[in-house]
Write an enzyme that holds these catalytic residues in place. Structure first.
Site, PDB file in Angstrom:
ATOM      1  N   CYS A   1     -34.218 -72.647  14.921  1.00  0.00           N
ATOM      2  CA  CYS A   1     -35.652 -72.650  14.578  1.00  0.00           C
ATOM      3  C   CYS A   1     -35.864 -71.986  13.221  1.00  0.00           C
ATOM      4  O   CYS A   1     -36.680 -72.449  12.409  1.00  0.00           O
ATOM      5  CB  CYS A   1     -36.464 -71.908  15.637  1.00  0.00           C
ATOM      6  SG  CYS A   1     -36.204 -72.514  17.311  1.00  0.00           S
TER       7      CYS A   1
ATOM      8  N   ASP B   1      -8.548 -40.380  -4.058  1.00  0.00           N
ATOM      9  CA  ASP B   1      -8.634 -39.572  -5.262  1.00  0.00           C
ATOM     10  C   ASP B   1      -8.712 -38.122  -4.789  1.00  0.00           C
ATOM     11  O   ASP B   1      -9.163 -37.852  -3.675  1.00  0.00           O
ATOM     12  CB  ASP B   1      -9.886 -39.956  -6.058  1.00  0.00           C
ATOM     13  CG  ASP B   1     -10.081 -39.070  -7.269  1.00  0.00           C
ATOM     14  OD1 ASP B   1      -9.146 -38.943  -8.064  1.00  0.00           O
ATOM     15  OD2 ASP B   1     -11.170 -38.495  -7.394  1.00  0.00           O
TER      16      ASP B   1
ATOM     17  N   ASP C   1     -14.838 -41.028  -5.773  1.00  0.00           N
ATOM     18  CA  ASP C   1     -16.192 -40.496  -5.893  1.00  0.00           C
ATOM     19  C   ASP C   1     -17.186 -41.539  -6.381  1.00  0.00           C
ATOM     20  O   ASP C   1     -18.378 -41.265  -6.467  1.00  0.00           O
ATOM     21  CB  ASP C   1     -16.228 -39.274  -6.817  1.00  0.00           C
ATOM     22  CG  ASP C   1     -15.728 -39.595  -8.230  1.00  0.00           C
ATOM     23  OD1 ASP C   1     -15.693 -40.786  -8.578  1.00  0.00           O
ATOM     24  OD2 ASP C   1     -15.385 -38.657  -8.966  1.00  0.00           O
TER      25      ASP C   1
ATOM     26  N   ASP D   1     -13.899 -43.580 -10.700  1.00  0.00           N
ATOM     27  CA  ASP D   1     -12.797 -44.327 -10.109  1.00  0.00           C
ATOM     28  C   ASP D   1     -13.073 -45.822 -10.014  1.00  0.00           C
ATOM     29  O   ASP D   1     -12.444 -46.516  -9.225  1.00  0.00           O
ATOM     30  CB  ASP D   1     -12.498 -43.780  -8.707  1.00  0.00           C
ATOM     31  CG  ASP D   1     -12.084 -42.326  -8.734  1.00  0.00           C
ATOM     32  OD1 ASP D   1     -11.194 -41.989  -9.528  1.00  0.00           O
ATOM     33  OD2 ASP D   1     -12.662 -41.523  -7.988  1.00  0.00           O
TER      34      ASP D   1
END
Length: 859
Positions: free
Chosen positions: A172, A560, A753, A757
């Protein structure tokens, strides 16, 4: 990389979408082509010149009836799409479930076809002009523009958002979307079934009331039970919009109940000559709308629709004289639809309640008065008042007062957060205690809560491979069963002389009842949406179902170090002068690092604690991976690691300290060194342990720090492998090597972070940002954002992914097993249409209920 977006208004089947994608993908010079069937759009990424004409020709070759409308706005080079689409950026070369490559650029625009102007500064009139607001001022384009406090809603400005109350089937929704897109007043419309909303981008000079009336007429024509409710925004809105009043159960289902009465009467009077008429009346009352819908859909070219299959099956039962069966099947189907509608609506409300984090109003202080207005019209720099118990409407800085905040809606963190003057406060948090005044720093559309809502609500546009599989499977399954039904009706009685035609026709009709794959088509996307919603409740933002699916296959996690496993808050822990006084050494280091934004540099400046006289600094230069060279008071200064000292031929002593060592030399003379340390997060050790328990095979840490520091941190928290003293490009190279070593079918996630990065986040199979609440860069950069800034949340995210996909697999196996089982029983005469109805709507209902368990994933 450039991106163009095209609307495909007539795109009405998944098979057509795949044909178009394949055909356009053959054009040389295109990096990626993605056709989004749900939202009827095509996204093309390429280098160099636009291939627009070739793209249009390719679409026409694949599907001649589809018109191609470019919705790319070349103004300022910005590509824009309707806000129903996902506005996040794909990172480069991430392996999604369909082996497509998604290219990400940090400066990539959202891709929508609208100018996102600030409503409190200026508005866009219907002619597309920009009007700076002054009360009673006329702009000269023929329109009167009142002040924003008295917004005129007579004409559509931007997008119109409507709620389709009672929308309970995906088919629908698709029909309504196609019909509204066909209206002359509409540029583009998109229906999101999961959230029961219709977003309309109107053409210029369209009257709001007339447009809503036209849309309502279209919706009522297609789906009479669906109500169109405007979801208003504007300054006059102070409370949530009330839901459309629903008629009572008996009134809403009067025909169905009357049909049941006739059906019962027919059962008692079936020996009478007029019993056929009683059953016919009952059938018309119970299934008349279904048959009408089937006829209407057939006229529109939609043959394999659930209503058509059900109509053929029940009318066929009447044709062979099985009146009771024909009415009973339609009755069970309608009752099943009622329960299914109820289950879908409850599911939507459950998911919606998780995202009920938008404040309905903001109390703004203007000319000494408290005015309650919509958050969307509050300007940056204005002051808002927030009382205890109220939800924070906009991001800002605390000006007056102290309080504690409930941040659980954003982070999943149960402990209150204490805030005081100059602290940041984010929209979506709840004020628990004091009355505070907050200076607004972001307009509502850019606030944290707005972006979170957008990401979660639009995550459904990123289809998971399991969802793509179901789409393809549904396209094949229904026609296959219909063909099988025809063969069942013909081969045994006529070719094999096995029984009467009526017996095998009845079995063939039962095949038709079972042939709709609704259980899978509805429950799979609903389950993914529920899993994403459940994750958001715990402060985990997943940008699409495809990323949720990748997450379950992760077996290597690369971290990291700084800001991810450690606090990222550096401090000078030791100063060791050699040929200078300690204070002089610190002062030189502070001046040398004054222009750097690196956290280590900031910590040195903070430790110095005195004003920096910038006129003393000249010829500042950062040496990647080594340090800084600068002139201070006309004397050349070098600050950095051992590599930098060696470059200048300066001897420096070996330093056996845990932390980052900054060596300082002036005019070739070694002066001494400083130690900057970064504390390990309290949850890092537990996070690694939980990841191991979740089946993560390998944990890796990449860092630019020296090896001693890196290995010391890794040893304390239990990291398997460490790669230290890496330059940014070295990190990407190392991730490439790790990817090459991955076992087949397993994925690698990089956790960083979200700011520094980006290259590594881009190359990993899955980019996870530890950005924390309010970090715009984190929200933009990664596929998954851990809003708690807690690495332990990654283990929770993996658990959510695996539980969600276990539920989806259960739905697939259960639904297919039941359907195939009923088909086999039918073939041997051991089932009836009632069992077929259960295999259709009954299984769908159970699959929907099972899907909603994903809301509690990770708990």
């Amino acid at each position: 990389m450039k991106t163009e977006v095209y609307a495909l208004p007539e795109l009405d089947c998944p098979n057509c979408a795949m044909k178009v994608e394949r055909q356009v993908g053959k054009i040389k010079g295109l990096s990626e082509v993605t056709v989004d069937f749900v939202h009827k759009k095509m996204i093309v990424e390429f280098e160099g010149e636009s291939k627009k004409e070739q793209i249009i020709q390719a679409v026409k070759k694949a599907e001649p009836d589809i018109h191609v409308v470019e919705v790319t706005d070349k103004k300022d080079g910005v590509i824009r799409q309707p806000q129903t689409e996902n506005h996040e950026h794909h990172h480069e070369h991430c392996e999604c479930g369909e082996d497509h490559e998604h290219h990400h650029h940090e400066d990539e625009e959202c891709g929508c076809g609208h100018d996102h102007e600030h409503h409190h500064e200026h508005c866009e009139c219907i002619e597309g002009h920009e009007h700076h607001h002054h009360e009673d001022e006329e702009c000269g384009c023929g329109h009167n523009h009142e002040a924003m406090s008295e917004v005129d809603h007579s004409a559509v400005k931007g997008e119109l958002k409507l709620r389709l109350a009672g929308l309970d089937c995906a088919n629908c929704a698709a029909k309504i979307e196609r019909a509204v897109n066909g209206l002359s007043q509409v540029r583009e419309a998109s229906v999101t079934f999961s959230t029961e909303t219709l977003l309309v981008d109107a053409k210029p000079s369209v009257d709001r009331a007339e447009l809503i009336a036209a849309i309502t007429a279209v919706v009522k024509k297609l789906e009479p039970e669906v109500d169109v409710v405007e979801m208003k925004t504007g300054s006059k809105k102070t409370e949530p919009e009330p839901e459309a009043a629903q008629p009572g159960f008996f009134r809403q289902n009067a025909k169905l109940l009357a049909g049941i009465v006739f059906f019962i009467a027919g059962i008692f009077l079936q020996e009478q000559s007029y019993a056929f008429l009683i059953f016919l009346v009952s059938f018309i009352l119970i299934g008349g709308e279904v048959v009408y819908s089937a006829i209407r859909n057939v006229l529109q070219g939609e043959w394999f629709d659930e209503t058509f299959l059900m109509s053929v099956a029940t009318i066929g039962a009447f044709a062979i004289g099985d009146y009771v069966e024909g009415v009973a099947v339609m009755l069970f189907y309608q009752i099943g639809e009622l329960f299914q509608s109820y289950a879908v609506n409850r599911s939507r409300k459950s998911i919606g309640s998780l995202m009920n984090i938008r404040a309905d109003y903001a109390t703004v202080l203007r000319e000494g008065k408290e005015l309650r207005v919509d958050p969307e019209i509050v300007a940056i720099g204005e002051t808002i008042l927030i009382k205890p118990g109220e939800r924070v409407p906009l991001d800002g800085i605390l000006l007056e007062g102290t309080t504690s905040l409930d941040t659980s809606a954003l982070t999943g963190e149960s402990l209150p957060r204490e805030v005081q003057k100059e602290d940041e406060i984010l929209a979506g948090m709840v004020n628990l205690s004091g009355v505070v005044q907050v200076k607004v720093t972001k307009e509502f559309g850019e606030s944290t809560v707005s972006r979170i809502l957008e990401l979660v609500e639009n995550a459904s546009s990123k289809k998971a491979p399991i969802e793509r599989f179901i789409t393809k499977f549904a396209r094949v399954y229904t026609p296959t069963v219909v063909v099988a039904a025809i063969l069942v009706a013909i081969i045994p009685p006529f070719l094999l002389q096995m029984g009467s035609f009526n017996v095998w026709l009845y079995r063939a009709l039962t095949f038709l009842v079972v042939s709709c794959p609704c259980a899978l088509v509805i429950s799979i996307p609903l389950g993914l949406f529920a899993g994403i919603g459940g994750a958001s409740r715990q402060g985990i933002l997943v940008k699409g179902g495809n990323f949720l699916e990748i997450l379950k296959d992760v077996d290597t996690v690369v971290f990291d170090k700084t800001g991810t496993l450690t606090e990222g808050k550096f401090s000078v822990t030791r100063i060791r002068p050699v040929h200078a006084e300690a204070d002089a050494l610190l002062e030189l280091a502070a001046y040398g690092e004054a222009y750097s934004t690196h956290p280590i540099a900031r910590s040195i400046v903070a430790a110095y604690g005195k004003p920096i006289e910038n006129q003393k600094i000249r010829n500042y230069q950062e040496i990647s991976g080594q340090g800084v060279e600068v002139e201070v008071d006309g004397r050349r200064l070098a600050l950095g690691n051992v590599k930098l000292m060696q470059t200048h031929g300066i001897d420096c002593p070996p330093v056996d300290e845990i932390g980052t060592i900054i060596h300082v030399a002036q005019e070739g003379e070694y002066l001494g060194w400083l130690v900057i340390s970064d504390g390990i997060k309290k949850t890092s050790k537990a996070a690694i342990r939980q990841l191991k328990q979740a089946g993560i095979r390998n944990t890796v840490m990449l860092t630019g720090d020296n090896r001693n520091v890196a290995e010391a941190v890794a040893g304390q928290i239990g990291i398997d492998t460490v790669y230290a003293q890496l330059l940014p490009q070295d990190k990407v190279e190392q991730v490439e090597k790790l990817l090459a070593a991955q076992p087949d079918g397993k994925k690698l996630a990089f956790v960083g972070d979200g700011i520094n990065d980006a290259p590594v986040l881009a190359r990993a199979d899955l980019g996870v940002a530890m950005g924390g609440v309010g970090s715009d860069a984190a929200i933009e950069a990664a596929d998954i954002v851990l809003m708690k800034d807690d690495p332990a949340a990654l283990a929770t995210a993996i658990q959510i992914s695996r539980k969600t996909h276990a539920i989806l697999r259960q739905n697939i196996v259960f639904s297919l097993a039941i359907k195939i089982g009923v088909l086999m029983l039918t073939l041997f005469g051991k089932s009836n249409m009632g069992m077929g109805v259960f295999a259709d709507v009954g299984v769908t209902l159970l699959a929907i209920l099972n899907s909603m368990r994903a809301l509690k994933s990770g708990k």
